[in-house]
Design a protein around this motif. Structure first.
Motif, PDB file in Angstrom:
ATOM      1  N   LEU A   1      -9.381  36.548 -39.577  1.00  0.00           N
ATOM      2  CA  LEU A   1      -8.691  37.124 -38.820  1.00  0.00           C
ATOM      3  C   LEU A   1      -7.118  36.549 -38.675  1.00  0.00           C
ATOM      4  O   LEU A   1      -7.015  35.397 -38.632  1.00  0.00           O
ATOM      5  CB  LEU A   1      -8.892  37.448 -37.335  1.00  0.00           C
ATOM      6  CG  LEU A   1     -10.159  38.345 -37.191  1.00  0.00           C
ATOM      7  CD1 LEU A   1     -10.642  38.741 -36.030  1.00  0.00           C
ATOM      8  CD2 LEU A   1      -9.988  39.779 -37.906  1.00  0.00           C
ATOM      9  N   ASN A   2      -5.972  37.141 -38.789  1.00  0.00           N
ATOM     10  CA  ASN A   2      -4.723  36.953 -38.404  1.00  0.00           C
ATOM     11  C   ASN A   2      -3.970  37.826 -37.576  1.00  0.00           C
ATOM     12  O   ASN A   2      -4.158  38.941 -37.434  1.00  0.00           O
ATOM     13  CB  ASN A   2      -3.785  36.901 -39.665  1.00  0.00           C
ATOM     14  CG  ASN A   2      -2.582  36.292 -39.665  1.00  0.00           C
ATOM     15  OD1 ASN A   2      -2.483  34.974 -39.572  1.00  0.00           O
ATOM     16  ND2 ASN A   2      -1.830  36.987 -39.606  1.00  0.00           N
ATOM     17  N   TYR A   3      -3.299  37.164 -36.294  1.00  0.00           N
ATOM     18  CA  TYR A   3      -2.757  37.792 -35.377  1.00  0.00           C
ATOM     19  C   TYR A   3      -1.197  37.578 -35.468  1.00  0.00           C
ATOM     20  O   TYR A   3      -0.681  36.568 -35.898  1.00  0.00           O
ATOM     21  CB  TYR A   3      -3.205  37.176 -33.801  1.00  0.00           C
ATOM     22  CG  TYR A   3      -4.544  37.423 -33.736  1.00  0.00           C
ATOM     23  CD1 TYR A   3      -5.133  38.314 -33.153  1.00  0.00           C
ATOM     24  CD2 TYR A   3      -5.558  36.377 -34.117  1.00  0.00           C
ATOM     25  CE1 TYR A   3      -6.622  38.280 -32.627  1.00  0.00           C
ATOM     26  CE2 TYR A   3      -6.857  36.217 -33.906  1.00  0.00           C
ATOM     27  CZ  TYR A   3      -7.269  37.500 -33.154  1.00  0.00           C
ATOM     28  OH  TYR A   3      -8.714  37.544 -33.146  1.00  0.00           O
ATOM     29  N   LYS A   4      -0.642  38.717 -35.523  1.00  0.00           N
ATOM     30  CA  LYS A   4       1.020  39.042 -35.338  1.00  0.00           C
ATOM     31  C   LYS A   4       1.253  39.302 -33.720  1.00  0.00           C
ATOM     32  O   LYS A   4       0.854  40.653 -33.368  1.00  0.00           O
ATOM     33  CB  LYS A   4       1.523  39.806 -36.174  1.00  0.00           C
ATOM     34  CG  LYS A   4       1.557  39.149 -37.735  1.00  0.00           C
ATOM     35  CD  LYS A   4       2.276  40.173 -38.670  1.00  0.00           C
ATOM     36  CE  LYS A   4       2.054  39.559 -40.064  1.00  0.00           C
ATOM     37  NZ  LYS A   4       2.712  40.551 -41.078  1.00  0.00           N
TER      38      LYS A   4
ATOM     39  N   ILE B   1       8.566  40.345 -34.310  1.00  0.00           N
ATOM     40  CA  ILE B   1       7.307  39.388 -34.479  1.00  0.00           C
ATOM     41  C   ILE B   1       8.116  38.062 -34.057  1.00  0.00           C
ATOM     42  O   ILE B   1       8.797  37.527 -34.485  1.00  0.00           O
ATOM     43  CB  ILE B   1       6.696  39.265 -35.925  1.00  0.00           C
ATOM     44  CG1 ILE B   1       6.288  40.742 -36.600  1.00  0.00           C
ATOM     45  CG2 ILE B   1       5.962  38.071 -35.965  1.00  0.00           C
ATOM     46  CD1 ILE B   1       5.987  40.633 -37.815  1.00  0.00           C
ATOM     47  N   ILE B   2       6.985  37.677 -32.942  1.00  0.00           N
ATOM     48  CA  ILE B   2       7.657  36.299 -32.112  1.00  0.00           C
ATOM     49  C   ILE B   2       6.950  35.234 -32.517  1.00  0.00           C
ATOM     50  O   ILE B   2       7.034  33.855 -32.450  1.00  0.00           O
ATOM     51  CB  ILE B   2       7.780  36.446 -30.783  1.00  0.00           C
ATOM     52  CG1 ILE B   2       6.490  36.897 -30.096  1.00  0.00           C
ATOM     53  CG2 ILE B   2       8.864  37.570 -30.532  1.00  0.00           C
ATOM     54  CD1 ILE B   2       6.356  36.992 -28.567  1.00  0.00           C
ATOM     55  N   GLU B   3       5.450  35.583 -33.012  1.00  0.00           N
ATOM     56  CA  GLU B   3       4.486  34.558 -33.362  1.00  0.00           C
ATOM     57  C   GLU B   3       3.225  35.207 -34.164  1.00  0.00           C
ATOM     58  O   GLU B   3       2.935  36.399 -34.300  1.00  0.00           O
ATOM     59  CB  GLU B   3       3.766  33.698 -32.122  1.00  0.00           C
ATOM     60  CG  GLU B   3       3.029  32.850 -32.338  1.00  0.00           C
ATOM     61  CD  GLU B   3       2.507  31.971 -31.013  1.00  0.00           C
ATOM     62  OE1 GLU B   3       1.188  31.787 -30.879  1.00  0.00           O
ATOM     63  OE2 GLU B   3       3.261  31.909 -30.189  1.00  0.00           O
ATOM     64  N   ALA B   4       2.904  34.271 -35.270  1.00  0.00           N
ATOM     65  CA  ALA B   4       1.817  34.819 -36.250  1.00  0.00           C
ATOM     66  C   ALA B   4       1.035  33.709 -36.451  1.00  0.00           C
ATOM     67  O   ALA B   4       1.434  32.508 -36.279  1.00  0.00           O
ATOM     68  CB  ALA B   4       2.526  35.292 -37.377  1.00  0.00           C
ATOM     69  N   GLY B   5      -0.229  33.940 -36.710  1.00  0.00           N
ATOM     70  CA  GLY B   5      -1.409  32.793 -36.754  1.00  0.00           C
ATOM     71  C   GLY B   5      -2.676  33.158 -36.744  1.00  0.00           C
ATOM     72  O   GLY B   5      -3.172  34.454 -36.261  1.00  0.00           O
TER      73      GLY B   5
ATOM     74  N   SER C   1      -5.142  41.664 -38.329  1.00  0.00           N
ATOM     75  CA  SER C   1      -5.256  41.871 -39.702  1.00  0.00           C
ATOM     76  C   SER C   1      -6.687  40.994 -40.267  1.00  0.00           C
ATOM     77  O   SER C   1      -6.616  39.850 -40.061  1.00  0.00           O
ATOM     78  CB  SER C   1      -4.081  41.693 -40.626  1.00  0.00           C
ATOM     79  OG  SER C   1      -3.067  42.135 -40.478  1.00  0.00           O
ATOM     80  N   GLY C   2      -7.459  41.521 -40.967  1.00  0.00           N
ATOM     81  CA  GLY C   2      -8.690  41.041 -41.305  1.00  0.00           C
ATOM     82  C   GLY C   2      -8.950  41.350 -43.014  1.00  0.00           C
ATOM     83  O   GLY C   2      -8.425  42.221 -43.249  1.00  0.00           O
ATOM     84  N   THR C   3     -10.080  40.856 -43.363  1.00  0.00           N
ATOM     85  CA  THR C   3     -10.456  41.089 -44.648  1.00  0.00           C
ATOM     86  C   THR C   3     -10.819  42.780 -45.020  1.00  0.00           C
ATOM     87  O   THR C   3     -10.611  43.233 -45.831  1.00  0.00           O
ATOM     88  CB  THR C   3     -11.960  40.236 -45.136  1.00  0.00           C
ATOM     89  OG1 THR C   3     -11.453  38.739 -44.868  1.00  0.00           O
ATOM     90  CG2 THR C   3     -12.272  40.705 -46.526  1.00  0.00           C
ATOM     91  N   CYS C   4     -11.041  43.263 -43.595  1.00  0.00           N
ATOM     92  CA  CYS C   4     -11.591  44.696 -43.793  1.00  0.00           C
ATOM     93  C   CYS C   4     -10.539  45.515 -43.040  1.00  0.00           C
ATOM     94  O   CYS C   4     -10.861  46.669 -42.379  1.00  0.00           O
ATOM     95  CB  CYS C   4     -12.839  44.683 -43.352  1.00  0.00           C
ATOM     96  SG  CYS C   4     -14.481  43.692 -44.029  1.00  0.00           S
ATOM     97  N   GLY C   5      -9.281  45.107 -42.963  1.00  0.00           N
ATOM     98  CA  GLY C   5      -8.432  46.242 -42.418  1.00  0.00           C
ATOM     99  C   GLY C   5      -7.520  45.727 -41.230  1.00  0.00           C
ATOM    100  O   GLY C   5      -7.725  44.273 -40.952  1.00  0.00           O
ATOM    101  N   THR C   6      -6.491  46.431 -40.837  1.00  0.00           N
ATOM    102  CA  THR C   6      -5.481  46.245 -39.818  1.00  0.00           C
ATOM    103  C   THR C   6      -5.595  47.022 -38.658  1.00  0.00           C
ATOM    104  O   THR C   6      -5.670  48.075 -38.876  1.00  0.00           O
ATOM    105  CB  THR C   6      -4.162  46.083 -40.468  1.00  0.00           C
ATOM    106  OG1 THR C   6      -4.010  45.010 -41.527  1.00  0.00           O
ATOM    107  CG2 THR C   6      -3.231  45.791 -39.395  1.00  0.00           C
ATOM    108  N   VAL C   7      -5.666  46.291 -37.485  1.00  0.00           N
ATOM    109  CA  VAL C   7      -5.883  47.244 -36.105  1.00  0.00           C
ATOM    110  C   VAL C   7      -4.476  46.740 -35.218  1.00  0.00           C
ATOM    111  O   VAL C   7      -4.103  45.704 -35.378  1.00  0.00           O
ATOM    112  CB  VAL C   7      -7.037  47.371 -35.502  1.00  0.00           C
ATOM    113  CG1 VAL C   7      -8.106  47.841 -36.273  1.00  0.00           C
ATOM    114  CG2 VAL C   7      -7.221  46.021 -35.075  1.00  0.00           C
TER     115      VAL C   7
END
Length: 224
Positions: free
Chosen positions: A4-7, A14-18, A41-47
């Motif tokens: 998982l990745n967070y924005k 966008i103020i931070e991502a990681g 966002s992850g391997t199986c999609g974005t929510v």
């Protein structure tokens, strides 16, 4: 999810991502207020998360208070405090006594007399704290067109106490003498307005000497 990745997004930016699922805001400012959401966002999609509304209120702060002032009898003056903050409430005091009808950044003194002489201050309370202003000395005098400090004493006929006030911030002494010139009472290192209780003194006529190294003034007082 996996990998998982967070924005973190504030007001569309966008103020931070990681990889962190937490957004830390140290020392929050009012600029940090806004609508937030997270894109995950992850391997199986974005929510996307729901929107989160953040409101940062400013700290209560006083930026200005009226300076000391001299006002002639019958005149008027507006004392003012300038402040910053959220949902502010004002409360003025005179000589450490709360004043009625003073929930405003300005406090008006109209048709002033000797009783209005004193030290004023304002306490400002908001969502994020309370602040108390410096004290303001208001002197109500008879003659403001003189370089000499003006001294005022009231009432001059009393059975319990009297007040002494000087037009500037100089320290002064008060000596009370009887009609024979004998010193019966003294109060040293006074400043601004001073209230002196004489209820235990015998009835009669007294001379009130107000003085320091620069001036001396004598005023007759009757104790009944």
């Amino acid at each position: 999810g996996y990998n998982l990745n967070y924005k973190w997004i504030q007001n569309g930016n966008i103020i931070e991502a990681g990889a962190s699922d937490k957004l830390n805001i140290p020392s929050a400012l009012t600029d940090n207020s806004g609508d937030y959401l997270t894109e995950i966002s992850g391997t199986c999609g974005t929510v996307y998360s729901n929107y989160m509304k953040l409101t940062v209120h400013p700290l209560t702060r006083i930026s200005f208070i009226s300076p000391d002032a001299e006002v002639p009898f019958g005149g008027e003056i507006a004392l003012e405090v300038k402040s910053e903050g959220h949902n502010l409430i004002y409360q003025w005091q005179k000589d450490d006594v709360l004043l009625d009808n003073s929930n405003n950044s300005q406090y008006w003194l109209q048709n002033v007399n000797a009783s209005n002489t004193g030290l004023y201050l304002s306490t400002v309370t908001g969502t994020c704290g309370a602040k108390t202003s410096n004290k303001v000395y208001v002197f109500v005098g008879k003659d403001l067109n003189t370089s000499e400090p003006e001294v005022f004493l009231w009432p001059t006929i009393t059975n319990n106490e009297f007040n002494v006030a000087m037009s500037n911030d100089m320290y002064y002494n008060v000596h009370i003498s009887n009609t024979l010139g004998q010193l019966v009472r003294k109060q040293m290192n006074c400043q601004y307005k001073t209230t002196i209780n004489i209820i235990t003194m015998p009835n009669g006529i007294y001379i009130i000497n107000v003085f320091n190294r620069s001036f001396r003034k004598s005023i007759k007082l009757i104790k009944y």
